[in-house]
Design an enzyme around this catalytic site. Structure first.
Site, mmCIF file in Angstrom:
data_model
loop_
_atom_site.group_PDB
_atom_site.id
_atom_site.type_symbol
_atom_site.label_atom_id
_atom_site.label_comp_id
_atom_site.label_asym_id
_atom_site.label_seq_id
_atom_site.Cartn_x
_atom_site.Cartn_y
_atom_site.Cartn_z
ATOM 1 N N ASP A 32 -54.083 29.529 -6.094
ATOM 2 C CA ASP A 32 -53.512 28.278 -6.590
ATOM 3 C C ASP A 32 -53.517 28.328 -8.110
ATOM 4 O O ASP A 32 -54.175 29.176 -8.717
ATOM 5 C CB ASP A 32 -54.356 27.095 -6.100
ATOM 6 C CG ASP A 32 -53.829 25.755 -6.604
ATOM 7 O OD1 ASP A 32 -52.604 25.544 -6.531
ATOM 8 O OD2 ASP A 32 -54.621 24.921 -7.078
ATOM 9 N N SER A 33 -52.823 27.388 -8.732
ATOM 10 C CA SER A 33 -52.842 27.291 -10.192
ATOM 11 C C SER A 33 -54.220 26.885 -10.704
ATOM 12 O O SER A 33 -54.534 27.105 -11.862
ATOM 13 C CB SER A 33 -51.807 26.265 -10.654
ATOM 14 O OG SER A 33 -52.101 25.000 -10.106
ATOM 15 N N TYR A 88 -49.001 24.551 -13.095
ATOM 16 C CA TYR A 88 -47.742 25.243 -12.834
ATOM 17 C C TYR A 88 -46.574 24.253 -12.706
ATOM 18 O O TYR A 88 -45.426 24.612 -12.945
ATOM 19 C CB TYR A 88 -47.827 26.011 -11.505
ATOM 20 C CG TYR A 88 -48.580 27.326 -11.553
ATOM 21 C CD1 TYR A 88 -49.288 27.737 -12.682
ATOM 22 C CD2 TYR A 88 -48.580 28.168 -10.430
ATOM 23 C CE1 TYR A 88 -49.969 28.941 -12.697
ATOM 24 C CE2 TYR A 88 -49.255 29.378 -10.440
ATOM 25 C CZ TYR A 88 -49.946 29.766 -11.571
ATOM 26 O OH TYR A 88 -50.617 30.963 -11.568
ATOM 27 N N GLY A 89 -46.878 23.026 -12.324
ATOM 28 C CA GLY A 89 -45.847 22.076 -11.875
ATOM 29 C C GLY A 89 -44.804 21.686 -12.893
ATOM 30 O O GLY A 89 -43.765 21.131 -12.540
ATOM 31 N N CYS A 140 -50.447 26.674 -3.214
ATOM 32 C CA CYS A 140 -49.928 25.891 -4.335
ATOM 33 C C CYS A 140 -48.477 25.604 -4.004
ATOM 34 O O CYS A 140 -47.693 26.524 -3.743
ATOM 35 C CB CYS A 140 -50.028 26.732 -5.615
ATOM 36 S SG CYS A 140 -49.108 26.081 -7.032
ATOM 37 N N ASN A 141 -48.140 24.329 -3.957
ATOM 38 C CA ASN A 141 -46.769 23.973 -3.594
ATOM 39 C C ASN A 141 -45.755 24.526 -4.576
ATOM 40 O O ASN A 141 -44.691 24.995 -4.181
ATOM 41 C CB ASN A 141 -46.628 22.449 -3.539
ATOM 42 C CG ASN A 141 -47.137 21.862 -2.250
ATOM 43 O OD1 ASN A 141 -46.401 21.727 -1.294
ATOM 44 N ND2 ASN A 141 -48.420 21.545 -2.203
ATOM 45 N N THR A 142 -46.081 24.458 -5.886
ATOM 46 C CA THR A 142 -45.118 24.914 -6.884
ATOM 47 C C THR A 142 -44.828 26.404 -6.723
ATOM 48 O O THR A 142 -43.675 26.833 -6.717
ATOM 49 C CB THR A 142 -45.634 24.613 -8.303
ATOM 50 O OG1 THR A 142 -45.924 23.215 -8.406
ATOM 51 C CG2 THR A 142 -44.612 24.993 -9.342
ATOM 52 N N GLU A 165 -57.617 15.517 -11.965
ATOM 53 C CA GLU A 165 -58.527 16.405 -12.705
ATOM 54 C C GLU A 165 -59.526 15.574 -13.534
ATOM 55 O O GLU A 165 -60.628 16.022 -13.798
ATOM 56 C CB GLU A 165 -57.734 17.364 -13.595
ATOM 57 C CG GLU A 165 -56.747 18.208 -12.814
ATOM 58 C CD GLU A 165 -57.015 19.706 -12.885
ATOM 59 O OE1 GLU A 165 -57.664 20.142 -13.832
ATOM 60 O OE2 GLU A 165 -56.579 20.421 -11.963
ATOM 61 N N CYS A 167 -48.305 18.428 -3.021
ATOM 62 C CA CYS A 167 -49.057 19.082 -4.096
ATOM 63 C C CYS A 167 -50.509 19.059 -3.649
ATOM 64 O O CYS A 167 -50.986 18.035 -3.143
ATOM 65 C CB CYS A 167 -48.876 18.322 -5.412
ATOM 66 S SG CYS A 167 -50.030 18.841 -6.718
ATOM 67 N N THR A 168 -51.186 20.174 -3.815
ATOM 68 C CA THR A 168 -52.536 20.279 -3.229
ATOM 69 C C THR A 168 -53.557 19.346 -3.881
ATOM 70 O O THR A 168 -54.641 19.157 -3.338
ATOM 71 C CB THR A 168 -53.055 21.730 -3.323
ATOM 72 O OG1 THR A 168 -52.852 22.199 -4.648
ATOM 73 C CG2 THR A 168 -52.317 22.614 -2.345
ATOM 74 N N HIS A 169 -53.214 18.769 -5.022
ATOM 75 C CA HIS A 169 -54.120 17.771 -5.615
ATOM 76 C C HIS A 169 -54.018 16.412 -4.902
ATOM 77 O O HIS A 169 -54.957 15.626 -4.933
ATOM 78 C CB HIS A 169 -53.769 17.524 -7.091
ATOM 79 C CG HIS A 169 -54.329 18.528 -8.035
ATOM 80 N ND1 HIS A 169 -53.798 19.782 -8.190
ATOM 81 C CD2 HIS A 169 -55.385 18.471 -8.897
ATOM 82 C CE1 HIS A 169 -54.491 20.443 -9.106
ATOM 83 N NE2 HIS A 169 -55.451 19.675 -9.551
#
Lengths: 278, 278
Positions: free
Chosen positions: A17-18, A49-50, A80-82, A159, A191-193
């Protein structure tokens, strides 16, 4: 069912992932496939990355794949979706091992869940601009209407760990306003967040909207893919040493604090590497 | 005063930042030193710097300095508080040309402005954790008390262009609350993005607090440094071609939109380079 296991099956799965977001996917793999070893890489030196371009995400993803190969992984999960949206198709053609992303599994579940055929997708700017969720969903069922919304402030808010915060609630309310008016019955957390904001997003959207977290379905797909390729560690294999290795490109301490708030166990050893050398 | 100008004096000044924020510094150099050519580099592929570690920022800064040298710059301005705080001292020892950052000029002005000897500093997490503003300020006047606050959401909010927004106002109110209670009379905007929130921050802090934008003093210092090193383009030199070159490591289009909202003229040509190769 045969208990035969190939040598390769004992190798770890690479997950990247980013940054820390992909840990929500790693957590799901640990839960569903407890015999699989994992090598996790978080690109904390270049996160996020997004908001970046396809060329850059593709270059970064290729470097990470080269790094994971040095760890002898048997398969790769782009958590990571992006990166799944912008780099997965190219990389799949370049490597000789199974690789999956989080977008296709997420899109699949959303199509299964929707009843009124109105699906919402929230994700980073890069993922939304790639139209990949819309393409996958409409490819499965062209009668579905997809409503997309980029939510660039969600990642920095997560974050900051402002998970239950009036600011985050106002931002979420604003981002989700149009999706509510469109009467969607299914919303993909693309998005994984975002699963970390699940409760807040659920409250805003209301009970009639099903939230889809691609992490669960990604772990299911990974399990199927490993079995299909005769690479599953199966349920006979029991490994006694460390199951999980964590690598980052910057500031292992900060990653550790975040990881320990997400994962169901404490991690101590995180290695920092220079990803630009790969 | 001699009008003699060295050959090198016709070379451009290199200015770099993690992304677009340093354009607020470049703008000030253009205004104060209109005969100086500028090569600007924005590290948009790896932005932001403010949450990353010293090792990483130092490696990135070294790569950028190597890139700027290929453009034959005569001096370098580190137009990024985080890189000024974490990498400037090391780099100064490694190169053979004048280099300045934004921290020392900002600290200098703050010391000159304060009357009650209570100064606030807002900046990224990395800059605040480096204690560099506090060190510089107390080094000049040990009787001054410095109150610091990291404001990690300001950069993403500015990049979203939510400059006059109730969300940004609530975030700012929360970040600045303690600084208000400490009765500071001077506040350093210790991140190049923050001047874009100047009005909002000024309203919250009230008229009794002087806001210090290091960009102005940095351009003054650059002018002095160039003269001292016999490198100033001076006021006799008139260059007819392009004065300003812009380079980024990712997505020139997005940078251009932002740049054109900050700079007093439109820029068209922005080149994208792979900074990892330097």
């Amino acid at each position: 069912m045969s208990e035969e296991i190939s040598n390769n099956a004992l190798a770890p799965v690479g997950v990247f992932d980013s940054g820390v977001g992909g840990l929500t996917v790693a957590r799901e793999i640990m839960r569903q496939l407890p015999n699989e070893k994992i090598v996790y890489f978080g690109d904390t030196a270049r996160v996020p990355y997004g908001s970046k371009s396809k060329d850059t995400i593709l270059r970064y993803s290729r470097q990470i794949v080269r790094f994971l190969k040095t760890k002898n992984v048997k398969a790769i999960v782009v958590a990571c979706n992006t990166a799944s949206a912008l780099a997965l198709e190219e990389i799949r053609d370049e490597i000789d091992m199974p690789i999956i992303g989080v977008v296709k599994p997420g899109a699949k579940v959303a199509v299964e869940k929707t009843i009124n055929k109105r699906i919402g997708v929230i994700a980073t700017e890069a993922t939304i601009n790639s139209h990949i969720y819309t393409d996958y969903i409409k490819n499965r069922d062209n009668d579905i209407t997809v409503f997309s919304k980029a939510c660039p402030l969600f990642v920095p808010l997560v974050e900051e760990m402002w998970l239950k915060d009036s600011v985050t609630e106002e931002v979420a309310g604003r981002y989700l306003e149009n999706l509510k008016e469109e009467h969607i019955d299914t919303l993909v957390l693309g998005c994984t967040h975002y699963p970390l904001l699940r409760n807040m997003i659920g409250n805003i959207m209301g009970e009639s909207v099903t939230l889809v977290n691609p992490a669960y379905e990604t772990a299911v797909s990974l399990g199927e893919l490993l079995v299909k390729n005769n690479l599953s560690a199966g349920n006979v294999y029991s490994y006694s040493g460390e199951m999980y290795d964590f690598y980052v490109s910057d500031a292992a301490e900060k990653f550790k604090r975040f990881a320990n708030s997400i994962l169901p166990f404490r991690i101590e050893n995180i290695s920092q590497i220079n990803i630009e050398e790969y």
